[in-house]
Design a protein around this motif. Structure first.
Motif, mmCIF file in Angstrom:
data_model
loop_
_atom_site.group_PDB
_atom_site.id
_atom_site.type_symbol
_atom_site.label_atom_id
_atom_site.label_comp_id
_atom_site.label_asym_id
_atom_site.label_seq_id
_atom_site.Cartn_x
_atom_site.Cartn_y
_atom_site.Cartn_z
ATOM 1 N N LEU A 280 0.815 -1.270 0.112
ATOM 2 C CA LEU A 280 -0.015 0.111 0.091
ATOM 3 C C LEU A 280 0.769 1.263 0.050
ATOM 4 C CD1 LEU A 280 -2.704 1.351 0.354
ATOM 5 C CD2 LEU A 280 -2.391 1.143 2.840
ATOM 6 N N ILE A 281 1.907 1.414 0.958
ATOM 7 C CA ILE A 281 2.641 2.602 0.950
ATOM 8 C C ILE A 281 3.412 2.591 -0.236
ATOM 9 C CG2 ILE A 281 4.743 3.414 1.912
ATOM 10 C CD1 ILE A 281 1.799 3.282 3.678
ATOM 11 N N ARG A 282 4.047 1.492 -0.893
ATOM 12 C CA ARG A 282 4.770 1.691 -2.250
ATOM 13 C C ARG A 282 3.939 2.153 -3.304
ATOM 14 N NH1 ARG A 282 8.453 -4.093 -2.121
ATOM 15 N NH2 ARG A 282 10.253 -3.085 -0.807
ATOM 16 N N HIS A 283 2.596 1.449 -3.439
ATOM 17 C CA HIS A 283 1.939 1.514 -4.681
ATOM 18 C C HIS A 283 0.609 2.268 -4.782
ATOM 19 C CE1 HIS A 283 4.951 -1.090 -6.224
ATOM 20 N NE2 HIS A 283 4.714 -2.076 -5.021
ATOM 21 N N GLY A 284 0.219 2.695 -3.372
ATOM 22 C CA GLY A 284 -1.104 3.170 -3.228
ATOM 23 C C GLY A 284 -1.198 4.661 -3.437
ATOM 24 N N GLY A 285 0.033 5.297 -3.715
ATOM 25 C CA GLY A 285 -0.276 6.949 -3.813
ATOM 26 C C GLY A 285 -0.684 7.645 -2.632
ATOM 27 N N LEU A 286 -0.327 7.025 -1.320
ATOM 28 C CA LEU A 286 -0.930 7.691 -0.437
ATOM 29 C C LEU A 286 0.134 8.799 0.193
ATOM 30 C CD1 LEU A 286 -2.516 4.820 1.778
ATOM 31 C CD2 LEU A 286 -3.522 6.492 0.229
ATOM 32 N N ARG A 287 -0.184 9.821 0.840
ATOM 33 C CA ARG A 287 0.482 11.168 1.159
ATOM 34 C C ARG A 287 0.794 11.010 2.442
ATOM 35 N NH1 ARG A 287 -4.534 13.364 -2.040
ATOM 36 N NH2 ARG A 287 -4.988 12.299 -0.166
ATOM 37 N N PRO A 288 2.216 10.844 2.940
ATOM 38 C CA PRO A 288 2.469 10.848 4.444
ATOM 39 C C PRO A 288 2.252 12.080 5.137
ATOM 40 C CG PRO A 288 4.497 11.069 3.169
ATOM 41 C CD PRO A 288 3.354 10.591 2.200
ATOM 42 N N ASP A 289 1.899 13.134 4.369
ATOM 43 C CA ASP A 289 1.574 14.446 5.190
ATOM 44 C C ASP A 289 0.193 14.466 5.801
ATOM 45 O OD1 ASP A 289 0.770 14.763 2.639
ATOM 46 O OD2 ASP A 289 0.849 16.646 2.942
ATOM 47 N N ARG A 290 -0.723 13.640 5.199
ATOM 48 C CA ARG A 290 -2.071 14.020 5.676
ATOM 49 C C ARG A 290 -3.193 12.596 5.598
ATOM 50 N NH1 ARG A 290 -2.833 16.385 -0.540
ATOM 51 N NH2 ARG A 290 -0.631 16.644 -0.144
ATOM 52 N N ASP A 291 -2.637 11.630 4.878
ATOM 53 C CA ASP A 291 -3.437 10.219 4.939
ATOM 54 C C ASP A 291 -3.443 9.650 6.070
ATOM 55 O OD1 ASP A 291 -4.429 10.941 2.387
ATOM 56 O OD2 ASP A 291 -2.920 10.129 1.416
ATOM 57 N N VAL A 292 -4.249 8.607 6.443
ATOM 58 C CA VAL A 292 -4.406 7.859 7.623
ATOM 59 C C VAL A 292 -4.368 6.475 7.416
ATOM 60 C CG1 VAL A 292 -5.775 7.597 9.680
ATOM 61 C CG2 VAL A 292 -5.636 9.971 8.616
ATOM 62 N N LEU A 293 -3.470 5.671 8.190
ATOM 63 C CA LEU A 293 -3.455 4.098 7.947
ATOM 64 C C LEU A 293 -4.075 3.583 9.119
ATOM 65 C CD1 LEU A 293 0.292 4.381 7.076
ATOM 66 C CD2 LEU A 293 -1.481 4.207 5.625
ATOM 67 N N GLN A 294 -4.826 2.845 8.983
ATOM 68 C CA GLN A 294 -5.928 2.134 9.927
ATOM 69 C C GLN A 294 -5.520 0.463 10.171
ATOM 70 O OE1 GLN A 294 -9.329 3.488 7.524
ATOM 71 N NE2 GLN A 294 -9.798 5.004 9.484
ATOM 72 N N PHE A 295 -4.548 0.015 9.973
ATOM 73 C CA PHE A 295 -4.087 -1.314 10.452
ATOM 74 C C PHE A 295 -4.714 -1.796 11.481
ATOM 75 C CE2 PHE A 295 -0.356 0.484 7.893
ATOM 76 C CZ PHE A 295 -0.912 0.158 6.597
ATOM 77 N N ASP A 296 -5.208 -2.644 11.792
ATOM 78 C CA ASP A 296 -5.897 -3.288 13.000
ATOM 79 C C ASP A 296 -4.866 -4.339 13.742
ATOM 80 O OD1 ASP A 296 -7.182 -4.337 15.260
ATOM 81 O OD2 ASP A 296 -9.224 -4.187 14.249
ATOM 82 N N PRO A 297 -4.296 -4.202 14.675
ATOM 83 C CA PRO A 297 -3.355 -5.280 15.211
ATOM 84 C C PRO A 297 -4.199 -6.358 15.578
ATOM 85 C CG PRO A 297 -3.517 -3.548 16.775
ATOM 86 C CD PRO A 297 -4.034 -3.026 15.649
ATOM 87 N N ALA A 298 -5.333 -6.377 16.160
ATOM 88 C CA ALA A 298 -6.019 -7.546 16.406
ATOM 89 C C ALA A 298 -6.356 -8.587 15.253
ATOM 90 C CB ALA A 298 -7.185 -7.408 17.305
ATOM 91 N N LEU A 299 -6.301 -7.773 14.052
ATOM 92 C CA LEU A 299 -6.648 -8.582 12.873
ATOM 93 C C LEU A 299 -5.489 -9.161 11.843
ATOM 94 C CD1 LEU A 299 -10.146 -6.767 11.395
ATOM 95 C CD2 LEU A 299 -9.906 -9.023 12.920
ATOM 96 N N SER A 300 -4.462 -8.405 12.269
ATOM 97 C CA SER A 300 -3.201 -8.670 11.430
ATOM 98 C C SER A 300 -1.907 -9.236 12.311
ATOM 99 C CB SER A 300 -2.695 -7.316 10.811
ATOM 100 O OG SER A 300 -2.684 -6.115 11.952
ATOM 101 N N TYR A 301 -2.272 -10.365 12.828
ATOM 102 C CA TYR A 301 -1.026 -11.169 13.677
ATOM 103 C C TYR A 301 -0.755 -10.580 14.697
ATOM 104 C CZ TYR A 301 -0.563 -13.702 8.868
ATOM 105 O OH TYR A 301 -0.740 -14.595 7.864
ATOM 106 N N GLY A 302 -1.361 -9.688 15.122
ATOM 107 C CA GLY A 302 -1.046 -9.053 16.609
ATOM 108 C C GLY A 302 -0.036 -8.073 16.603
ATOM 109 N N LEU A 303 0.471 -7.638 17.602
ATOM 110 C CA LEU A 303 1.302 -6.773 17.942
ATOM 111 C C LEU A 303 2.614 -7.057 17.704
ATOM 112 C CD1 LEU A 303 2.354 -4.059 19.189
ATOM 113 C CD2 LEU A 303 2.527 -5.249 21.462
ATOM 114 N N VAL A 304 3.090 -8.243 17.263
ATOM 115 C CA VAL A 304 4.262 -8.518 16.980
ATOM 116 C C VAL A 304 4.603 -8.132 15.303
ATOM 117 C CG1 VAL A 304 6.138 -10.710 16.352
ATOM 118 C CG2 VAL A 304 4.624 -10.562 18.558
ATOM 119 N N GLU A 305 3.478 -8.353 14.437
ATOM 120 C CA GLU A 305 3.610 -7.910 13.227
ATOM 121 C C GLU A 305 3.131 -6.497 13.085
ATOM 122 O OE1 GLU A 305 3.218 -9.107 8.920
ATOM 123 O OE2 GLU A 305 4.245 -9.713 10.746
ATOM 124 N N TYR A 306 2.666 -6.051 13.811
ATOM 125 C CA TYR A 306 2.305 -4.600 13.838
ATOM 126 C C TYR A 306 3.712 -3.881 14.129
ATOM 127 C CZ TYR A 306 -0.433 -0.177 14.363
ATOM 128 O OH TYR A 306 -0.924 1.000 14.132
#
Length: 391
Positions: A280-306
């Motif tokens: 997503l960061i490489r290819h999604g065109g998102l802008r680090p000065d304004r866009d928001v990332l909503q990865f959920d640690p409970a759904l994505s292998y937990g805190l270790v992966e987060y």
């Protein structure tokens, strides 16, 4: 330290609400309890569950991940009195091929949450403090920014009922709210857009026209044409963000939308690994000065992966402050405070008993302070603790 007991159950969180893509009439959640004993006679039981939008995973837990966790020998003790969950996480992922991040990321995330809860309890500190001390040079935020997520579609719910719901959130101390759009059944694009504009404008009127106090969420329903049409119509409102307008894995289309929609976009709740987040960061065109990332640690292998995901973001020039996890649960709230994220979602009225936070922590101007109790703090949320305690 050694794991002495692992128990799991399934809890219904069904309701009549719907977003633009799915309804929640048959939604369930997995819950687990993991007991860890130390060599000096101490023990703690950590709890975990998966957040909303993904179903319970009793089969994967029973067939693969709980047996692997039970086979773990000694857990490495940590100097703070807890233990390190990372080797246990590694054991759970043994013989799992790369890719295929989906339901298994949910099952692992449930157990990972319980391990971190137990580790903090054995260290006799809140999880947010344990994380700050281990990974953030002891720096923890004094409070977290949170927003009230709601505005779901429901039979018989009209614009007036939507506004009344948002009024209740303001009365609870939230100053920023979120509503669903794009889910009107049986309508063409133009008709649905006109209806959603009425709904948005009604809520904005309640918010004194302050667009930065309102987020809108499509839950991945649109294709590019609809996303651009809605974007053009709402661009002048100055909204806090335009959330998940497109399929979460369609990175190039996100990039096209970002070229045409200048205000903030938000997405990521349905990406379940560091590698998907990196794409997503490489290819999604998102802008680090304004866009928001909503990865959920409970759904994505937990805190270790987060933790891996946060490191990847830093390498790509993104601040952890751009992360506002999905899910509205106490696990992500502890992570936000301890690791310096930008905030956390909250569900004041839906997904009970998992939505919401500790009973004794009032919300003031969309900010909340953390309870100073060991672990994640489930024991301070009475309705949730009653469910977990049954394990």
């Amino acid at each position: 330290m050694k794991i002495t007991s692992i128990r799991q159950g399934v809890v219904p969180i069904s309701s009549s609400i719907a977003n633009a893509y799915i309804d929640f009439s048959k939604m369930t959640a997995s819950v687990v309890a993991v007991t860890v004993e130390s060599g000096d006679g101490r023990s703690a039981t950590g709890y975990g569950f998966n957040s909303n939008g993904r179903y319970a995973q009793p089969g994967l837990l029973a067939e693969r991940f709980i047996p692997r966790l039970e086979a773990v020998g000694e857990l490495p003790a940590h100097a703070d009195g807890g233990f390190d969950p990372i080797p246990a996480w590694t054991a759970m992922m043994k013989n799992e091929k790369p890719g295929g991040h989906g339901d298994r990321s949910v099952a692992v995330g449930v157990l990972d949450m319980a391990l971190w809860d137990a580790a903090a309890k054995l260290a006799q500190v809140p999880l947010w403090k344990l994380l700050a001390d281990r990974y953030n040079q002891g720096r923890a935020d004094e409070q977290a920014w949170i927003y009230a997520a709601g505005g779901y579609y429901q039979p018989g719910k009209d614009v007036d009922a939507l506004v009344e719901e948002m009024k209740r959130y303001l009365g609870l101390g939230y100053s920023v709210v979120k509503m669903k759009i794009g889910g009107s059944p049986g309508m063409g694009l133009r008709e649905a857009l006109l209806l959603d504009l009425q709904r948005i404008e009604a809520v904005l009127k309640l918010l004194d026209g302050q667009g930065h106090r309102l987020c809108v969420d499509v839950n991945g329903r649109f294709g590019l044409h609809a996303a651009l049409s809605y974007g053009a119509a709402i661009q002048g409102f100055g909204l806090r963000w335009y959330e998940e307008p497109l399929d979460p894995l369609d990175y190039s289309t996100h990039a096209t939308l970002a070229e045409h929609y200048a205000p903030p976009l938000a997405t990521g709740e349905n990406l379940f690994s560091m590698l998907d987040a990196r794409n997503l960061i490489r290819h999604g065109g998102l802008r680090p000065d304004r866009d928001v990332l909503q990865f959920d640690p409970a759904l994505s292998y937990g805190l270790v992966e987060y933790l891996r995901t946060l490191e990847m973001l830093r390498e790509h020039g993104w601040s952890p402050r751009r992360c506002v996890p999905h899910g509205g649960h106490q696990f992500a709230l502890n992570i936000a405070v301890g690791l310096g994220l930008g905030g956390n979602e909250s569900y004041p009225e839906v997904f009970a008993p998992f939505g919401g936070f500790a009973d004794s922590t009032p919300v003031e101007n969309s900010r909340i302070r953390m309870p100073d109790i060991p672990g994640i703090g489930f024991e301070a949320k009475s309705d949730l603790h009653a469910v977990l305690r049954d394990l």
